[in-house]
Design a protein around this motif. Structure first.
Motif, PDB file in Angstrom:
ATOM      1  N   GLY A 193       2.169  -1.853   4.466  1.00  0.00           N
ATOM      2  CA  GLY A 193       1.769  -0.682   5.234  1.00  0.00           C
ATOM      3  C   GLY A 193       2.752  -0.307   6.325  1.00  0.00           C
ATOM      4  O   GLY A 193       2.552   0.686   7.031  1.00  0.00           O
ATOM      5  N   ALA A 252       9.440   0.698  -1.941  1.00  0.00           N
ATOM      6  CA  ALA A 252       8.130   1.357  -1.958  1.00  0.00           C
ATOM      7  C   ALA A 252       7.017   0.353  -2.240  1.00  0.00           C
ATOM      8  O   ALA A 252       5.908   0.465  -1.705  1.00  0.00           O
ATOM      9  CB  ALA A 252       8.122   2.476  -3.003  1.00  0.00           C
ATOM     10  N   SER A 258       4.026  -0.401   0.383  1.00  0.00           N
ATOM     11  CA  SER A 258       2.633  -0.255  -0.034  1.00  0.00           C
ATOM     12  C   SER A 258       1.831  -1.520   0.261  1.00  0.00           C
ATOM     13  O   SER A 258       0.679  -1.456   0.684  1.00  0.00           O
ATOM     14  CB  SER A 258       2.568   0.069  -1.523  1.00  0.00           C
ATOM     15  OG  SER A 258       1.234   0.153  -1.972  1.00  0.00           O
ATOM     16  N   GLU A 259       2.466  -2.697   0.059  1.00  0.00           N
ATOM     17  CA  GLU A 259       1.791  -3.969   0.306  1.00  0.00           C
ATOM     18  C   GLU A 259       1.492  -4.169   1.788  1.00  0.00           C
ATOM     19  O   GLU A 259       0.390  -4.580   2.170  1.00  0.00           O
ATOM     20  CB  GLU A 259       2.666  -5.127  -0.186  1.00  0.00           C
ATOM     21  CG  GLU A 259       2.756  -5.265  -1.699  1.00  0.00           C
ATOM     22  CD  GLU A 259       3.715  -6.371  -2.098  1.00  0.00           C
ATOM     23  OE1 GLU A 259       4.401  -6.923  -1.196  1.00  0.00           O
ATOM     24  OE2 GLU A 259       3.797  -6.691  -3.294  1.00  0.00           O
TER      25      GLU A 259
END
Length: 295
Positions: free
Chosen positions: A175, A168, A172-173
């Motif tokens: 995309g 995750a 998040s970093e």
């Protein structure tokens, strides 16, 4: 006279269509007729792995890693599209770390070339094995008793593509999951379904600066089979479809997809988790891997 010549050159440059900017080098040049988005100069410099020196991990040079493994391996083999040179490292960095998602279709097409190599090799082994009355030239003991190759069968084809999942934090970093995007291209071109059969159990630090032993320890329990009901239902539907087409005679052919193969720790951990998932579903699996680059 000079001014007239200069003016004519400028006029030609305005009239002539501008050459596209290369996705690899960023310069404008004659586009490659084979690989969309790059120039012919960059095309000529792609370090394709055409004949793997190591038949297990697909490395193009001498391989000490596979010789260290004494037990049965969880994958039959890995095949990679290109050697991980400094130029390829820069390209992967643009895509993976600097968010140049325009590279995804091109890198996926390059990965598809590795699929084609794997397909040709396995088709030849399948044909030779059927002609000689054996399954494969060098059978792997863990699968040998389960293989049922049919004489006259069609060209070898995988049943499922499984991208290596990212944590995750990484998702998040960045995309996006770079392996998933690459698998999308191969899936569309080859008609092989993609299923997220793996999940990350925990976040791991970047592997690029770790030793081989550290990578192996880090990845040992980093993955597990995906027990999501929707994913398992899709897998069961696929298994039932295989049975209706009389493909249950052989193991399920699963290809793990990732961007780079270094020590193989990630691929082996994923393969172990997939084998465990398949056993829980009373399904026999034959696992391969495809990566864009081999270091």
């Amino acid at each position: 006279m000079r001014s007239l010549t200069s003016w004519m050159k400028q006029a030609r440059s305005l009239i002539a269509p501008s050459q596209p900017e290369c996705l690899f080098c960023g310069r404008r040049g004659r586009p490659s007729p084979e690989w969309p988005g790059i120039c012919v100069h960059c095309q000529s410099g792609i370090p394709w792995i055409r004949v793997p020196r190591c038949q297990i991990c697909g490395r193009h040079v001498g391989c000490p890693d596979c010789s260290r493994s004494h037990g049965p391996l969880p994958i039959r083999c890995n095949r990679s599209a290109v050697a991980y040179t400094s130029d390829m490292r820069e390209i992967l960095g643009q895509y993976k770390y600097r968010g140049n998602e325009r590279l995804a279709p091109l890198l996926g097409l390059m990965l598809d070339r590795a699929y084609e190599l794997l397909q040709q090799e396995q088709s030849n082994q399948q044909l030779n094995g059927a002609q000689q009355g054996v399954f494969f030239n060098k059978p792997f003991p863990v699968f040998q008793s389960k293989l049922r190759v049919r004489v006259g069968s069609n060209l070898w084809q995988a049943d499922l593509l499984v991208p290596v999942p990212v944590s995750a934090v990484r998702l998040s970093e960045r995309g996006f999951n770079q392996a998933e995007r690459l698998a999308d291209v191969v899936s569309l071109r080859r008609g092989v379904p993609q299923l997220p059969l793996l999940v990350r159990t925990h976040h791991t630090a970047k592997q690029s600066f770790k030793s081989r032993s550290e990578r192996l320890a880090d990845m040992k329990y980093a993955f597990a089979g995906n027990t999501d009901s929707a994913v398992l239902q899709s897998l069961n539907e696929h298994l039932h479809s295989r049975a209706s087409h009389q493909l249950e005679q052989r193991p399920l052919r699963i290809i793990i997809v990732d961007d780079i193969y270094t020590t193989g720790s990630t691929i082996r951990a994923c393969a172990g988790a997939l084998q465990q998932l398949c056993r829980s579903l009373d399904c026999t699996a034959e696992i391969y891997s495809l990566t864009w680059a081999r270091s």
